[in-house]
Design a protein around this motif. Structure first.
Motif, PDB file in Angstrom:
ATOM      1  N   CYS A 224      -4.697  -0.221  -8.856  1.00  0.00           N
ATOM      2  CA  CYS A 224      -3.934  -0.430  -8.265  1.00  0.00           C
ATOM      3  C   CYS A 224      -4.094  -0.882  -6.939  1.00  0.00           C
ATOM      4  O   CYS A 224      -4.739   0.446  -6.330  1.00  0.00           O
ATOM      5  N   TRP A 225      -3.401  -2.376  -6.487  1.00  0.00           N
ATOM      6  CA  TRP A 225      -3.631  -2.033  -5.070  1.00  0.00           C
ATOM      7  C   TRP A 225      -2.575  -0.908  -4.205  1.00  0.00           C
ATOM      8  O   TRP A 225      -2.842  -0.388  -3.067  1.00  0.00           O
ATOM      9  N   ARG A 226      -1.098  -0.529  -5.067  1.00  0.00           N
ATOM     10  CA  ARG A 226       0.183  -0.244  -4.287  1.00  0.00           C
ATOM     11  C   ARG A 226       0.359   1.171  -5.584  1.00  0.00           C
ATOM     12  O   ARG A 226      -0.130   1.073  -6.659  1.00  0.00           O
ATOM     13  N   ASP A 227       0.628   1.960  -5.238  1.00  0.00           N
ATOM     14  CA  ASP A 227       0.598   3.921  -5.429  1.00  0.00           C
ATOM     15  C   ASP A 227       2.400   3.402  -6.460  1.00  0.00           C
ATOM     16  O   ASP A 227       1.941   3.534  -8.064  1.00  0.00           O
ATOM     17  N   LYS A 238       5.512   5.172 -13.582  1.00  0.00           N
ATOM     18  CA  LYS A 238       4.560   6.043 -13.417  1.00  0.00           C
ATOM     19  C   LYS A 238       4.469   5.344 -11.952  1.00  0.00           C
ATOM     20  O   LYS A 238       3.749   4.193 -11.762  1.00  0.00           O
ATOM     21  N   ARG A 239       3.807   6.913 -10.660  1.00  0.00           N
ATOM     22  CA  ARG A 239       2.923   5.649  -9.537  1.00  0.00           C
ATOM     23  C   ARG A 239       1.556   5.843 -10.488  1.00  0.00           C
ATOM     24  O   ARG A 239       1.453   6.293 -11.298  1.00  0.00           O
ATOM     25  N   ALA A 240       0.387   5.488  -9.465  1.00  0.00           N
ATOM     26  CA  ALA A 240      -1.114   4.936 -10.251  1.00  0.00           C
ATOM     27  C   ALA A 240      -1.258   6.060 -10.019  1.00  0.00           C
ATOM     28  O   ALA A 240      -1.895   6.906 -10.918  1.00  0.00           O
ATOM     29  N   ARG A 241      -0.906   7.017  -8.581  1.00  0.00           N
ATOM     30  CA  ARG A 241      -1.440   8.556  -8.668  1.00  0.00           C
ATOM     31  C   ARG A 241      -1.173   9.496  -9.867  1.00  0.00           C
ATOM     32  O   ARG A 241      -1.987  10.572  -9.767  1.00  0.00           O
ATOM     33  N   ASP A 242       0.146   9.260 -10.285  1.00  0.00           N
ATOM     34  CA  ASP A 242       0.552   9.566 -12.095  1.00  0.00           C
ATOM     35  C   ASP A 242      -0.528   9.669 -12.743  1.00  0.00           C
ATOM     36  O   ASP A 242      -0.180  10.578 -13.910  1.00  0.00           O
ATOM     37  N   MET A 243      -0.523   8.876 -12.532  1.00  0.00           N
ATOM     38  CA  MET A 243      -1.635   8.552 -14.115  1.00  0.00           C
ATOM     39  C   MET A 243      -3.633   8.769 -13.550  1.00  0.00           C
ATOM     40  O   MET A 243      -4.115   7.813 -14.436  1.00  0.00           O
ATOM     41  N   GLY A 244      -3.682   9.439 -12.813  1.00  0.00           N
ATOM     42  CA  GLY A 244      -4.743   9.346 -12.384  1.00  0.00           C
ATOM     43  C   GLY A 244      -5.721   8.322 -11.589  1.00  0.00           C
ATOM     44  O   GLY A 244      -6.958   8.255 -11.638  1.00  0.00           O
TER      45      GLY A 244
END
Length: 305
Positions: A224-227, A238-244
């Motif tokens: 992803c470009w943005r979280d 979900k944010r990108a960080r939530d999905m690892g």
């Protein structure tokens, strides 16, 4: 070492079959300058003859057709893939094993203990394949311990546990353990040159940071470009960080991390989601990535170390 990118997209590929975001709709209509991609996987070889499949994508049959060097035609039934290595047990990386069921002998499949548990229980791929060619599970040790894959000579491997979630069908979902996802170091024994491969990368501990610093090439998460990319589009909560997945942009993003690597390091993004604006080759985001000296993987990309 030869590295062949069989697939460079995240789950669902690009364009994703049911998605009409700006990227997917534009590439279908021909109004967006972008290249379609299949789901993330690699082929690795130390001798150019014996190959390791890293992740068995749902698109594996199309990927094999696009890589004729993997079909040496030495006998009536043949393939140059000698073993399979799984980064995790996610469905995007294991479904292709079903497509290899006509193999003439049991498949050597290298994975961590948690991944094997999931593939024998929650998503019993290994048990189902027992009705066909079968699987010989091989254990990947963690903690940077060096291991060899005898069927793929000339290469040495080391795995580092990455912070990530277990698959939705895992009994450890939302309670991940080390080994649910790994980053892989691959060393060419003749040249000493190294690859670090991590299509799902978020948190960076000291061991992973050191592995990236010593690599001659890093092939890492460009999902992803943005979280909040999927949230902003209304696709997910979900944010990108939530999905690892570490987003590319922003303080502490993947581009900032890659900027801290040695200037001689080849930096390549893989596992790119269909919503990521870097897929639009005319976008400002695409230009920012290229201006930073970072490559965007495409299907068929060849890297030699």
């Amino acid at each position: 070492m030869r590295i062949h990118v069989l697939g460079s997209a995240a789950g669902g590929g690009f364009p994703q079959w049911n998605c009409n975001c700006r990227n997917c709709d534009g590439v279908r209509r021909g109004t967006l300058r972008a290249t379609p991609r299949t789901q993330s996987s690699l082929a690795l070889s130390g001798d150019g003859t014996n190959w390791l499949l890293c992740n068995a994508s749902p698109d594996i049959l199309a990927q094999l057709r696009a890589a004729p060097f993997l079909q040496p035609a030495r006998s009536l039934r043949d393939i140059a893939i000698r073993a399979v290595l799984l980064i995790d047990a996610q469905i995007d990386h294991v479904t292709g094993l079903f497509m290899l069921r006509e193999h003439r002998q049991p498949l050597d499949v290298w994975c961590t203990d948690p991944a094997r548990e999931d593939l024998e229980s929650g998503n019993p791929v290994f048990r189902l394949l027992g009705h066909y060619a079968g699987v010989v599970p091989r254990r990947i040790p963690l903690g940077g311990e060096v291991f060899m894959i005898p069927a793929v000579p000339g290469l040495a491997f080391a795995a580092h546990a990455l912070t990530s979630n277990a698959p939705p069908y895992s009994p450890r979902r939302d309670r991940p353990v080390p080994g649910d996802n790994i980053g892989l170091e691959v060393t060419d024994l003749s040249s000493g040159r190294q690859l670090f491969y991590a299509p799902g990368l978020c948190e960076i501990d000291t061991a992973v940071a050191d592995a990236m610093q010593r690599a001659d090439c890093v092939l890492v998460d460009g999902t992803c470009w943005r979280d909040d990319e999927l949230i902003a589009l209304g696709i997910s909560k979900k944010r990108a960080r939530d999905m690892g997945h570490r987003p590319l942009d922003g303080d502490g993003g993947m581009l900032a991390l890659l900027a801290g690597l040695p200037g001689s390091t080849r930096k390549v993004l893989i596992h790119i989601n269909n919503t990521n604006p870097i897929l639009d080759e005319d976008s400002a985001e695409h230009r920012r990535v290229r201006d930073a000296g970072v490559e965007i993987a495409h299907d068929g990309l060849e890297i030699t170390l």
